[in-house]
Design an enzyme around this catalytic site. Sequence first.
Site, PDB file in Angstrom:
ATOM      1  CG  ASP A  12      -1.727   1.173   1.459  1.00 34.56           C
ATOM      2  OD1 ASP A  12      -2.228   1.709   0.451  1.00 34.56           O
ATOM      3  OD2 ASP A  12      -1.906   1.596   2.623  1.00 34.56           O
ATOM      4  CG  ASP A  14      -2.053   7.355   0.175  1.00 34.84           C
ATOM      5  OD1 ASP A  14      -1.012   7.921  -0.195  1.00 34.84           O
ATOM      6  OD2 ASP A  14      -3.102   7.349  -0.504  1.00 34.84           O
ATOM      7  CG  ASP A 146      -2.115   2.737   6.464  1.00 37.09           C
ATOM      8  OD1 ASP A 146      -2.393   2.453   5.280  1.00 37.09           O
ATOM      9  OD2 ASP A 146      -2.353   3.845   6.974  1.00 37.09           O
TER      10      ASP A 146
HETATM   11 MG   LIG Z   1      -3.017   3.165   3.374  1.00 34.30          MG
END
Ligand SMILES: [Mg+2]
Length: 200
Positions: A12, A14, A146
């Site tokens: 991922d 961001d 996240d």
């Molecule tokens: Mg993310």
Amino acid sequence: MPEKQKIVIGVDLDGVCADFYGRMREIAAEWFEKPLHELPEEVSFGLKEWGVNNKSQYESLHRFAVTQRSLFSSMEMVPGARKYLRQLSDEGFRIRIITHRLFIHYFHASAVQQTVEWLDNHGIPYWDLCFMKEKEQVGADIYIEDSPDNVLQLRQNDLFTICFANSTNRHIENPRASSWEELYKMVMNLYPFLRSQSVT
Ligand SMILES: [Mg+2]
């Protein structure tokens, strides 16, 4: 490692490679016309600590950030992302970036351009770049993520997912990594197991 046997790491952007919350905090301070220090660094997923009270407000702020402040090309890199992704790539892992950045309608060309520029500018190695909401539909042997909802969704689909720790996901269970160095060590420890699973 022969191409067919490479272990794919789905990464991922961001909050994992790019310091999304750090840059968004600066932009949110501008958006709300507040001094930066009034916005706490510890935030939960919807940014309510900064005064973002619903989905529509979140989308307005996010749209401003991407379209007027070039969010996707102006974030700092999360320390270690380049160093450890390059090491993993050199050791034969296939880096597959998986990001859900196309959710602003009619802004896709700029979102993709900002993303590619950022990746090049920070020397992040990757073979594949996937703009997908349903990340479980993108094949990967290990996911690094996240967002709490994404981690849970991937794990519900029996996909091995390491939660990259930040203030939005403290309630998410192990496996967790709080830095790229820790993440790298976890992946390397898993390597013999993953290799035995992927080579049949
Ligand atoms: Mg993310």
